[in-house]
Scaffold this active site. Structure first.
Site, PDB file in Angstrom:
ATOM      1  N   HIS A  96     -29.952  32.141  15.557  1.00  0.00           N
ATOM      2  CA  HIS A  96     -29.927  32.016  14.024  1.00  0.00           C
ATOM      3  C   HIS A  96     -28.573  31.789  13.392  1.00  0.00           C
ATOM      4  O   HIS A  96     -27.578  32.064  14.303  1.00  0.00           O
ATOM      5  CB  HIS A  96     -30.344  33.978  13.799  1.00  0.00           C
ATOM      6  CG  HIS A  96     -30.351  33.935  12.404  1.00  0.00           C
ATOM      7  ND1 HIS A  96     -29.106  34.139  11.433  1.00  0.00           N
ATOM      8  CD2 HIS A  96     -31.709  34.021  11.436  1.00  0.00           C
ATOM      9  CE1 HIS A  96     -29.902  34.327  10.192  1.00  0.00           C
ATOM     10  NE2 HIS A  96     -31.079  34.118  10.165  1.00  0.00           N
ATOM     11  N   SER A 213     -33.871  31.428   1.727  1.00  0.00           N
ATOM     12  CA  SER A 213     -34.155  31.871   0.556  1.00  0.00           C
ATOM     13  C   SER A 213     -35.708  31.643   0.238  1.00  0.00           C
ATOM     14  O   SER A 213     -36.020  31.493  -1.006  1.00  0.00           O
ATOM     15  CB  SER A 213     -33.365  31.002  -0.669  1.00  0.00           C
ATOM     16  OG  SER A 213     -32.264  31.372  -0.155  1.00  0.00           O
TER      17      SER A 213
HETATM   18  C1  PEP Z   1     -33.014  34.457   7.768  1.00  0.00           C
HETATM   19  O1  PEP Z   1     -32.017  35.343   7.763  1.00  0.00           O
HETATM   20  O2  PEP Z   1     -33.440  33.847   8.579  1.00  0.00           O
HETATM   21  C2  PEP Z   1     -32.909  33.831   6.462  1.00  0.00           C
HETATM   22  C3  PEP Z   1     -33.788  33.188   6.038  1.00  0.00           C
HETATM   23  O3  PEP Z   1     -32.602  34.691   5.244  1.00  0.00           O
HETATM   24  P1  PEP Z   1     -33.031  34.628   3.525  1.00  0.00           P
HETATM   25  O4  PEP Z   1     -34.357  34.568   3.327  1.00  0.00           O
HETATM   26  O5  PEP Z   1     -32.401  35.905   2.812  1.00  0.00           O
HETATM   27  O6  PEP Z   1     -32.366  33.417   3.111  1.00  0.00           O
END
Ligand code: PEP
Length: 249
Positions: A96, A213
């Protein structure tokens, strides 16, 4: 499109008490579905709570957010694949962007982790994605291809074993700035071609998730983009009603 996968990455949120409340609301409002797979990545200490709440719900999978590549040993604070499997996990998030860019995880370490996940009989969800400066310099594709090729390089059963890939442009994670469906489709197409060359026929059906997001307002259009087989969601997965809206997309 493949059967869609909706994955919730809770990051360092939802300890056992909040996880129990969340899962009660989720289970009450989301009956068993056969046309999609849901994955929860709670923090490790909430895994047992989520597993208990799920009971016999085989359509909802459990995952852990990170593992060490060794199976056991003197690695204080780490979790191994056998421990994750014993606790009920089926999927492991590897590489990640927060692991890479906050904790300094390297491509080579993601390769060791993917190999450990394969050895342990679980499914890796390898995350790849470029930083904004890499995109602006025209390097987005080469960065993603390098992360993908290196991350999978120590796996030996790619032609027969399940893997998942998550394309998460770093500039879109937790920023409120989402890739357009066209941006996502373009990079997913690159990943699909690479997977076909690395894994053969299986690469054509490997789920490729988009993350960055995602929210109830953009989930449907992102999911409709070519080669987008699912969504990996951080912030919007922390609220049961927005997560329910996304998984019903
Ligand atoms: C994530 O942590 O994998 C992620 C996509 O976070 P967010 O949806 O908050 O951008």
């Amino acid at each position: 499109m493949n059967r869609p996968v909706f994955a919730a990455n809770w990051k360092m949120n939802n300890g056992p008490t909040l996880a129990r409340e969340f899962m009660k609301a989720f289970i009450d409002q989301f009956p068993r579905q056969n046309d999609r797979t849901i994955v929860f990545f709670p923090p490790a200490l909430s895994l047992a709570t989520v597993a208990t709440a799920l009971g016999e719900r085989r359509d909802v999978w459990l995952g852990v957010q990170n593992v060490h590549w060794k199976d056991q040993g003197a690695f204080t604070g780490e979790v191994s694949v056998p421990i994750a499997r014993d606790a009920g996990a089926r999927v492991i998030l590897v590489g990640h962007s927060e692991r890479r860019h906050v904790f300094g995880e390297t491509d080579d370490e993601t390769a060791l982790k993917c190999a450990a996940v394969e050895r342990g009989g679980l499914t890796p969800m390898l995350c790849v994605g470029e930083k904004i400066e890499e995109r602006d310099a025209g390097q987005a594709e080469s960065v993603v291809v390098r992360q993908l090729r290196t991350g999978l390089s120590h796996m030996t059963q790619l032609a027969t074993k399940d893997i998942m890939i998550a394309y998460e442009p770093v500039w879109a994670i937790g920023t409120g700035r989402t890739a357009t469906p066209a941006d996502a489709a373009a990079m997913h197409g690159v990943i699909r071609r690479e997977l076909a060359s690395i894994c053969g026929d299986r690469g054509r059906v490997t789920p490729i998730l988009y993350g960055g997001s995602v929210n109830p307002g953009n989930a449907k259009t992102l999911l409709a983009a070519a080669d987008v087989d699912g969504l990996l969601v951080g912030g919007a997965s922390l609220d049961a009603s927005s997560w329910l809206a996304i998984v019903r997309s």
